[in-house]
Design an enzyme around this catalytic site. Structure first.
Site, short mmCIF file in Angstrom:
data_model
loop_
_atom_site.label_atom_id
_atom_site.label_comp_id
_atom_site.label_asym_id
_atom_site.label_seq_id
_atom_site.Cartn_x
_atom_site.Cartn_y
_atom_site.Cartn_z
N TYR A 48 -1.43 0.39 10.12
CA TYR A 48 -1.74 -0.36 8.90
C TYR A 48 -0.54 -0.32 7.95
O TYR A 48 -0.04 -1.37 7.52
CB TYR A 48 -2.98 0.24 8.23
CG TYR A 48 -3.19 -0.22 6.82
CD1 TYR A 48 -3.35 -1.57 6.53
CD2 TYR A 48 -3.23 0.70 5.77
CE1 TYR A 48 -3.53 -1.99 5.22
CE2 TYR A 48 -3.41 0.28 4.47
CZ TYR A 48 -3.56 -1.06 4.20
OH TYR A 48 -3.73 -1.48 2.90
N THR A 79 0.81 -1.21 0.00
CA THR A 79 0.00 0.00 0.00
C THR A 79 0.85 1.26 0.00
O THR A 79 1.96 1.28 0.55
CB THR A 79 -0.91 0.01 1.25
OG1 THR A 79 -1.50 1.30 1.40
CG2 THR A 79 -0.14 -0.30 2.52
#
Ligand code: UDP
Length: 328
Positions: A142, A118
């Site tokens: 995250y 990501t």
């Protein structure tokens, strides 16, 4: 005989779309999913193995039964805000799950691994365009957990000849244009589906998180990629590995940044309806701007992200939003 590909998280948003294009490309997508956030109804293009990445025996059994040529690892916790409130949950599930999967993959003699990373691994970089060489400095749990898994994948690659492609996603949006699968999270936290819920009257309003960012209109800027373009890149990455090409990292973004306000304006144009809005505080963990500055996937994989316009992404999400929701 069709080649099996193990798709962890195949019952989730991106994984289900990946299964559709894998099947269309002649592979058999074998979904491995614990169905905590995914939907059995979204598994339409190949078998479903209900299993948990925290349980190594579940993974071993699936690999032994299906003998896949590659593993695509989508399954993860993926919400920035939630990761800031409960970081241990993110580190435990994402990192331990990936570690079990990597160990099981090499133990089963599988040589090809595709990993969903990501742009959240970059953190706040003061408006620079992000590419594969940009230093990664995540600002939320995250992104931190995904960066740790990238390192694991590279280590396993070096130690066990595990050929890998790591994709760093920018903001994935839209839905299958045929509306066979689409985005459905419970609870929903993402901008475009929340906005369309507000448009449809399913929620009172969309809260815009922060209007005092140093951007052109004060709202965060993101690089939105159509989910069908994103999963097309995965098929290209899989073929790249099966052709014996080298392990790589590819950013999957278009280089076009749009602010939250610009997304809302595009929605008005697509749906012809107003978006009820309230303005709220910044959401902890949000970077100001995340925009890709890489053309490596286009140049080297032959990727063509031509559906990644706000009009197509919002239009396809809007069509999907008219369909009956998946049920547990
Ligand atoms: N956002 C917002 N209101 C919402 C959800 C998201 O203003 O209800 C903003 C969020 O702050 C970010 C952008 O929309 O700048 C995209 O957020 P999303 O959660 O869709 O994806 P993320 O960037 O966290 O992966």
């Amino acid at each position: 005989m069709a080649k099996n590909v193990l798709v962890t998280g195949g019952a989730g948003y991106i994984g289900a779309h990946a299964c559709k294009v894998l099947a269309a490309a002649g592979f058999t997508p074998v979904t491995f999913d614990n169905l905590t956030t995914g939907w059995a109804e979204a598994v339409k293009y190949g078998p479903l193995v209900q299993g948990d990445l925290m349980n190594r025996a579940d993974i071993d059994a699936a690999l032994a039964e299906y003998q896949p040529v590659a593993v695509m690892h989508f399954a993860a916790l993926s919400l920035v805000g939630e990761s800031m409130k409960d970081p241990g949950y993110y580190w435990r599930v994402n990192v331990n799950g990936a570690l079990n999967l990597l160990e099981a993959t090499v133990a089963a003699g599988i040589r090809n691994f595709v990993f969903s990373s990501t742009c959240a691994t970059y953190g706040d970089q003061d408006g620079v365009l992000l590419n594969e060489e940009t230093p990664q400095r995540p600002i939320n749990a995250y992104g931190g957990s995904k960066l740790a898994i990238e390192e694991m994948v590279r280590n396993f690659g070096a130690a066990y000849d595990l050929n890998h492609v790591i994709f760093r996603y920018f903001n994935v949006a839209g839905a299958d244009p045929d509306a066979e699968v689409g985005e459905q999270h419970t609870p929903e936290t993402h901008l475009i589906p929340l906005m369309l819920d507000a448009v449809a009257g399913k929620r009172d309003a969309l809260t815009v998180f922060g209007t005092d960012y140093p951007t052109r209109d004060g709202t965060c800027v993101r690089d939105y990629v159509h989910v069908m373009d994103l999963v097309d890149a995965h098929v290209l990455g899989l073929k790249w590995l099966l052709e014996g090409k080298e392990s790589r990292v590819f950013c999957l973004g278009t280089g076009n940044g749009f602010s939250v306000t610009e997304v809302i304006e595009a929605s008005r144009a697509v749906t012809n309806r107003d978006v009820p809005i309230v303005y709220g505080d910044r959401r902890p963990g949000d970077a100001v701007t995340l925009v890709s500055g890489s053309e490596a996937a286009i140049r080297d994989l032959g990727w063509q992200p031509d559906r990644s316009t706000l009009r197509d992404m919002i239009g396809d999400a809007w069509r999907w939003a008219q369909k009956p929701a998946f049920t547990k």
